[in-house]
Design a protein around this motif. Structure first.
Motif, PDB file in Angstrom:
ATOM      1  N   GLY A  58       7.010 -10.766   1.170  1.00 52.57           N
ATOM      2  CA  GLY A  58       5.993 -11.357   0.310  1.00 52.57           C
ATOM      3  C   GLY A  58       4.866 -10.404  -0.077  1.00 52.57           C
ATOM      4  N   GLY A  59       4.351 -10.546  -1.307  1.00 53.98           N
ATOM      5  CA  GLY A  59       3.228  -9.735  -1.755  1.00 53.98           C
ATOM      6  C   GLY A  59       3.618  -8.295  -2.005  1.00 53.98           C
ATOM      7  N   GLY A  60       2.702  -7.569  -2.595  1.00 49.13           N
ATOM      8  CA  GLY A  60       2.967  -6.171  -2.885  1.00 49.13           C
ATOM      9  C   GLY A  60       3.002  -5.324  -1.627  1.00 49.13           C
ATOM     10  N   LYS A  61       3.740  -4.235  -1.711  1.00 49.22           N
ATOM     11  CA  LYS A  61       3.828  -3.310  -0.570  1.00 49.22           C
ATOM     12  C   LYS A  61       2.852  -2.151  -0.814  1.00 49.22           C
ATOM     13  N   VAL A  62       2.054  -1.863   0.206  1.00 52.09           N
ATOM     14  CA  VAL A  62       1.050  -0.800   0.093  1.00 52.09           C
ATOM     15  C   VAL A  62       1.581   0.458   0.776  1.00 52.09           C
ATOM     16  N   ILE A  63       1.671   1.553   0.012  1.00 52.19           N
ATOM     17  CA  ILE A  63       2.187   2.818   0.541  1.00 52.19           C
ATOM     18  C   ILE A  63       1.115   3.890   0.391  1.00 52.19           C
ATOM     19  N   MET A  64       0.719   4.466   1.522  1.00 55.16           N
ATOM     20  CA  MET A  64      -0.289   5.528   1.506  1.00 55.16           C
ATOM     21  C   MET A  64       0.409   6.882   1.453  1.00 55.16           C
ATOM     22  N   VAL A  65      -0.086   7.763   0.580  1.00 54.32           N
ATOM     23  CA  VAL A  65       0.456   9.117   0.479  1.00 54.32           C
ATOM     24  C   VAL A  65      -0.639  10.086   0.920  1.00 54.32           C
ATOM     25  N   GLN A  70      -4.488  20.742   1.880  1.00 51.83           N
ATOM     26  CA  GLN A  70      -4.629  20.760   0.422  1.00 51.83           C
ATOM     27  C   GLN A  70      -3.409  21.439  -0.196  1.00 51.83           C
ATOM     28  N   ASP A  71      -3.113  21.120  -1.437  1.00 48.33           N
ATOM     29  CA  ASP A  71      -2.032  21.773  -2.200  1.00 48.33           C
ATOM     30  C   ASP A  71      -0.634  21.496  -1.662  1.00 48.33           C
ATOM     31  N   ALA A  72      -0.479  20.406  -0.905  1.00 47.51           N
ATOM     32  CA  ALA A  72       0.859  20.043  -0.423  1.00 47.51           C
ATOM     33  C   ALA A  72       1.654  19.330  -1.514  1.00 47.51           C
ATOM     34  N   GLY A  73       0.943  18.830  -2.532  1.00 43.81           N
ATOM     35  CA  GLY A  73       1.613  18.147  -3.637  1.00 43.81           C
ATOM     36  C   GLY A  73       1.600  16.635  -3.521  1.00 43.81           C
ATOM     37  N   LYS A  74       0.708  16.074  -2.710  1.00 42.27           N
ATOM     38  CA  LYS A  74       0.723  14.625  -2.501  1.00 42.27           C
ATOM     39  C   LYS A  74       0.368  13.846  -3.770  1.00 42.27           C
ATOM     40  N   THR A  75      -0.532  14.396  -4.585  1.00 43.22           N
ATOM     41  CA  THR A  75      -0.896  13.710  -5.829  1.00 43.22           C
ATOM     42  C   THR A  75       0.286  13.713  -6.796  1.00 43.22           C
ATOM     43  N   PHE A  76       0.992  14.825  -6.872  1.00 41.48           N
ATOM     44  CA  PHE A  76       2.208  14.927  -7.691  1.00 41.48           C
ATOM     45  C   PHE A  76       3.242  13.905  -7.210  1.00 41.48           C
ATOM     46  N   ILE A  77       3.417  13.810  -5.875  1.00 39.07           N
ATOM     47  CA  ILE A  77       4.382  12.869  -5.302  1.00 39.07           C
ATOM     48  C   ILE A  77       3.987  11.432  -5.612  1.00 39.07           C
ATOM     49  N   ALA A  78       2.709  11.100  -5.391  1.00 37.29           N
ATOM     50  CA  ALA A  78       2.242   9.722  -5.609  1.00 37.29           C
ATOM     51  C   ALA A  78       2.455   9.291  -7.060  1.00 37.29           C
ATOM     52  N   ALA A  79       2.085  10.156  -8.004  1.00 37.28           N
ATOM     53  CA  ALA A  79       2.192   9.814  -9.423  1.00 37.28           C
ATOM     54  C   ALA A  79       3.649   9.686  -9.862  1.00 37.28           C
ATOM     55  N   ASN A  80       4.492  10.627  -9.433  1.00 32.76           N
ATOM     56  CA  ASN A  80       5.886  10.620  -9.886  1.00 32.76           C
ATOM     57  C   ASN A  80       6.734   9.590  -9.150  1.00 32.76           C
ATOM     58  N   LEU A  81       6.409   9.320  -7.883  1.00 36.46           N
ATOM     59  CA  LEU A  81       7.098   8.226  -7.184  1.00 36.46           C
ATOM     60  C   LEU A  81       6.739   6.895  -7.830  1.00 36.46           C
ATOM     61  N   GLY A  82       5.473   6.755  -8.193  1.00 35.47           N
ATOM     62  CA  GLY A  82       5.043   5.536  -8.884  1.00 35.47           C
ATOM     63  C   GLY A  82       5.783   5.346 -10.196  1.00 35.47           C
ATOM     64  N   LEU A 177       0.307   2.212  -4.552  1.00 36.42           N
ATOM     65  CA  LEU A 177       0.358   3.544  -3.951  1.00 36.42           C
ATOM     66  C   LEU A 177      -1.061   4.082  -3.814  1.00 36.42           C
ATOM     67  N   LEU A 178      -1.416   4.501  -2.604  1.00 37.15           N
ATOM     68  CA  LEU A 178      -2.751   5.025  -2.338  1.00 37.15           C
ATOM     69  C   LEU A 178      -2.675   6.549  -2.231  1.00 37.15           C
ATOM     70  N   ASP A 179      -3.271   7.240  -3.179  1.00 34.89           N
ATOM     71  CA  ASP A 179      -3.324   8.710  -3.119  1.00 34.89           C
ATOM     72  C   ASP A 179      -4.611   9.075  -2.385  1.00 34.89           C
ATOM     73  N   THR A 180      -4.479   9.523  -1.122  1.00 35.93           N
ATOM     74  CA  THR A 180      -5.648   9.763  -0.275  1.00 35.93           C
ATOM     75  C   THR A 180      -5.818  11.250   0.027  1.00 35.93           C
ATOM     76  N   PRO A 181      -6.996  11.653   0.529  1.00 34.09           N
ATOM     77  CA  PRO A 181      -7.192  13.065   0.898  1.00 34.09           C
ATOM     78  C   PRO A 181      -6.289  13.443   2.071  1.00 34.09           C
ATOM     79  N   PRO A 182      -6.156  14.751   2.339  1.00 35.18           N
ATOM     80  CA  PRO A 182      -5.364  15.179   3.494  1.00 35.18           C
ATOM     81  C   PRO A 182      -5.866  14.525   4.786  1.00 35.18           C
ATOM     82  N   PHE A 183      -4.946  14.106   5.628  1.00 32.92           N
ATOM     83  CA  PHE A 183      -5.291  13.405   6.861  1.00 32.92           C
ATOM     84  C   PHE A 183      -5.908  14.390   7.852  1.00 32.92           C
ATOM     85  N   GLY A 184      -7.062  14.048   8.385  1.00 28.26           N
ATOM     86  CA  GLY A 184      -7.695  14.897   9.390  1.00 28.26           C
ATOM     87  C   GLY A 184      -8.731  15.842   8.818  1.00 28.26           C
ATOM     88  N   VAL A 185      -8.695  16.088   7.507  1.00 29.16           N
ATOM     89  CA  VAL A 185      -9.696  16.958   6.882  1.00 29.16           C
ATOM     90  C   VAL A 185     -11.016  16.193   6.758  1.00 29.16           C
TER      91      VAL A 185
END
Length: 233
Positions: A58-65, A70-82, A177-185
């Motif tokens: 039920g309901g939407g699924k929330v996926i955090m990326v 930095q520069d791992a490509g998470k924003t590219f992944i989030a946008a293109n997976l979306g 899809l949540l495009d978040t900063p690097p974890f731990g930074v």
């Protein structure tokens, strides 16, 4: 490499994204009905996400990326997976929660002067749906920009308005899809993690020191991130 990650970690391996050489500077490279290697790779990732979380109902699924650096490509992944999800008629929204930099917002050419998440979380805007920006590709994918860069991103993400925003979006979308900063930074990703059903931890091939792998294992074992899996970019 995939082999090195599987040997060193017990974290589920979500998939790998091939290197794409393109003359275009567009952030989103996925196109409808494309059979390019990257499109096929993202379809596999989408399928694996479903397989890894069969309990969701039920309901939407929330996926955090998020990522290790930095520069791992998470924003590219989030946008293109979306976009990959949207091309199979899923209703998808990508939220730029990197409130300090607004990387997704800038790379899509929206600009951080446009009202967005920070303005809603700060109480300046009351309706999150008024802040939705359709992607420039074909209108299949919705984007919520980061908004005005605030002095206190962590305080905004701690508040109840963040939880209300997620609940409101879950009623309308299949995937958030949540495009978040690097974890731990910065602490921001840890604050966003409470809303996520699944977490994609992006590692960039050739950019991760192997000595850091035990910390990734420790993070997985801690349970701080729900249904965490690794994506090798």
């Amino acid at each position: 490499t995939k082999k090195e990650l599987k040997e060193a970690l017990t974290v589920p391996f979500l998939g790998e994204i091939p290197l794409v050489k393109t003359k275009s500077k567009e952030l989103i490279v996925v196109e409808e009905n494309s059979t390019e290697p990257i499109c096929e790779a993202l379809k596999i990732v989408h399928s694996n996400l479903e397989f890894m979380d069969t309990e969701h109902k039920g309901g939407g699924k929330v996926i955090m990326v998020t990522s290790v650096n930095q520069d791992a490509g998470k924003t590219f992944i989030a946008a293109n997976l979306g976009m990959s999800m949207a091309t199979v008629k899923e209703k998808v929204v990508v939220i730029d929660l990197d409130l300090r930099k607004g990387t997704l917002t800038k790379r899509l050419g929206i600009g951080t002067k446009r009202l967005g998440v920070s303005n809603y979380l700060g109480g300046m805007e009351d309706n999150i749906f008024d802040l939705i920006h359709p992607s420039n590709e074909n209108g299949l994918l919705d984007i919520i920009p980061s908004g005005t860069i605030p002095p206190n991103p962590a305080d905004l993400l701690k508040g109840n308005r963040f939880d209300k925003m997620i609940e409101d979006l879950k009623a309308k979308y299949d995937y958030i899809l949540l495009d978040t900063p690097p974890f731990g930074v910065v602490v921001d990703s840890q604050l966003c993690a409470r809303a996520a059903d699944q977490t994609i931890y992006v590692l960039r091939s050739g950019m991760v020191d192997k000595r850091f792998l035990p910390e990734i294992q420790e993070l997985y074992d801690s349970g701080k991130m729900n249904h965490m899996s690794i994506l090798l970019n």
